[in-house]
Design an enzyme around this catalytic site. Structure first.
Site, PDB file in Angstrom:
ATOM      1  N   ASN A  37       0.871  -1.172   0.000  1.00  0.00           N
ATOM      2  CA  ASN A  37       0.000   0.000   0.000  1.00  0.00           C
ATOM      3  C   ASN A  37       0.911   1.226   0.000  1.00  0.00           C
ATOM      4  OD1 ASN A  37      -1.802   2.047   0.490  1.00  0.00           O
ATOM      5  ND2 ASN A  37      -2.291   1.437   2.592  1.00  0.00           N
TER       6      ASN A  37
ATOM      7  N   LYS B  42       0.074   4.251  -0.338  1.00  0.00           N
ATOM      8  CA  LYS B  42      -0.603   5.450   0.177  1.00  0.00           C
ATOM      9  C   LYS B  42      -0.379   6.617  -0.795  1.00  0.00           C
ATOM     10  CE  LYS B  42       0.127   3.566   4.723  1.00  0.00           C
ATOM     11  NZ  LYS B  42       0.191   3.777   6.159  1.00  0.00           N
TER      12      LYS B  42
ATOM     13  N   GLU C 206      -6.689   4.874   7.861  1.00  0.00           N
ATOM     14  CA  GLU C 206      -6.472   6.289   7.512  1.00  0.00           C
ATOM     15  C   GLU C 206      -7.723   6.869   6.855  1.00  0.00           C
ATOM     16  OE1 GLU C 206      -2.789   5.824   5.389  1.00  0.00           O
ATOM     17  OE2 GLU C 206      -1.767   5.352   7.266  1.00  0.00           O
TER      18      GLU C 206
ATOM     19  N   GLU D 233      -5.108  -4.761  10.945  1.00  0.00           N
ATOM     20  CA  GLU D 233      -4.132  -3.677  11.068  1.00  0.00           C
ATOM     21  C   GLU D 233      -4.421  -2.863  12.339  1.00  0.00           C
ATOM     22  OE1 GLU D 233      -2.270  -2.760   7.014  1.00  0.00           O
ATOM     23  OE2 GLU D 233      -3.949  -1.412   7.292  1.00  0.00           O
TER      24      GLU D 233
ATOM     25  N   GLY E 256       2.868   2.302  10.974  1.00  0.00           N
ATOM     26  CA  GLY E 256       3.907   3.331  10.844  1.00  0.00           C
ATOM     27  C   GLY E 256       4.613   3.697  12.130  1.00  0.00           C
TER      28      GLY E 256
HETATM   29  C1  PEP Z   1      -0.712   0.326   6.335  1.00  0.00           C
HETATM   30  O1  PEP Z   1      -0.933   1.533   6.512  1.00  0.00           O
HETATM   31  O2  PEP Z   1      -1.521  -0.388   5.709  1.00  0.00           O
HETATM   32  C2  PEP Z   1       0.518  -0.230   6.880  1.00  0.00           C
HETATM   33  C3  PEP Z   1       0.570  -1.497   7.110  1.00  0.00           C
HETATM   34  O3  PEP Z   1       1.523   0.680   7.130  1.00  0.00           O
HETATM   35  P1  PEP Z   1       2.985   0.384   7.717  1.00  0.00           P
HETATM   36  O4  PEP Z   1       3.485  -0.892   7.101  1.00  0.00           O
HETATM   37  O5  PEP Z   1       3.809   1.566   7.301  1.00  0.00           O
HETATM   38  O6  PEP Z   1       2.843   0.261   9.191  1.00  0.00           O
END
Ligand code: PEP
Length: 247
Positions: A5, A7, A94, A160, A166
């Protein structure tokens, strides 16, 4: 199944560099499912690279809107299907946090694509909910959006935890495994006919910790944000998932 992803990151130059770095490190595994969700404006640029020659690579979208028409800035389900997107991420935290998406809107989005392309439904609790031991209640509520939808194998759930995205902090692998089992049970409890969905883990996965998660029985792959922006690292994570650790 490993999904990137990106983003709101990337550029035409980044895609070229990313592709070269990825292809240098990736060990081909035809049966794998590798997903890449770039910002929608770059979907066509990725389809133009050498990546499109690899059958296991699937381009998808990070979101869709609830409808087409007078909705400035939106991308419709018809548009992503027109570009042959193989999946769409729906309900990312998000989107819930910054765009105020609620479960009823998330359900409307899922209904637009169910059985036309893969739905990757993101669920996860906040730090506060985790501390208050509300994780399972929150997940059950978020999963409620798929009640009464027949999926024919086209549903994937991404667990998640919001506090892990993050941040460099993650739940322990055995806790993730327990939650994934719970998610599979909840989805099955909605209908006797529903197939057990694949459940991906997402939240600060990188090439150094990925193996610990992939060892767990109920972890069927990962959804990766930050670490997927580096083509070399993303390829390493896929290799690790496929049992090859060249790192
Ligand atoms: C996400 O936002 O889907 C995600 C998994 O982000 P990160 O790997 O940066 O934690």
């Amino acid at each position: 199944m490993i999904v990137a992803n990106w983003k709101c990151n990337g550029s035409k130059a980044m895609i070229n560099e990313w592709t070269n770095n990825f292809l240098t490190n990736y060990v081909e595994m035809k049966k794998a499912f590798i997903g890449i969700a770039p910002p929608s404006i770059y979907i066509d640029s990725i389809l133009d690279t050498k990546l499109s020659k690899l059958k296991e690579i699937n381009i998808g979208s990070q979101d869709i809107d609830i409808s087409s028409g007078a909705r400035t800035g939106a991308i419709s389900s018809e548009m992503i299907l027109d570009f042959d997107c193989k999946f769409s991420i729906i309900g990312h935290s998000e989107r819930r946090q910054f765009f105020n998406e609620k479960n009823d809107e998330i359900k409307q989005k899922i209904l637009k694509i169910a059985n036309k392309t893969l739905t990757i439904l993101c669920v996860g609790e906040t730090e506060e909910e985790n501390k208050n031991d509300q994780t399972k209640d929150v997940l059950k509520r978020q999963l409620g959006v798929i009640k009464d939808i027949e999926f024919n194998d086209s549903l994937v759930v991404a667990y998640e935890p919001v506090w892990a995205i993050g941040t460099g902090t993650t739940p322990t692998p055995d806790k993730i495994n327990e939650i994934h089992k719970f998610i599979k049970d909840v989805v099955q409890s909605f209908s006797d006919n529903s197939a057990i969905p694949m459940v991906l883990y997402g939240g600060s996965v990188n090439q150094d910790n990925a193996e610990n998660f992939f060892k767990e029985e109920s972890v069927d792959g990962a959804l990766i944000g930050g670490a997927s922006l580096d083509g070399r690292q993303f390829a390493n994570i896929i290799n690790i998932f496929n049992g090859i650790n060249l790192k």
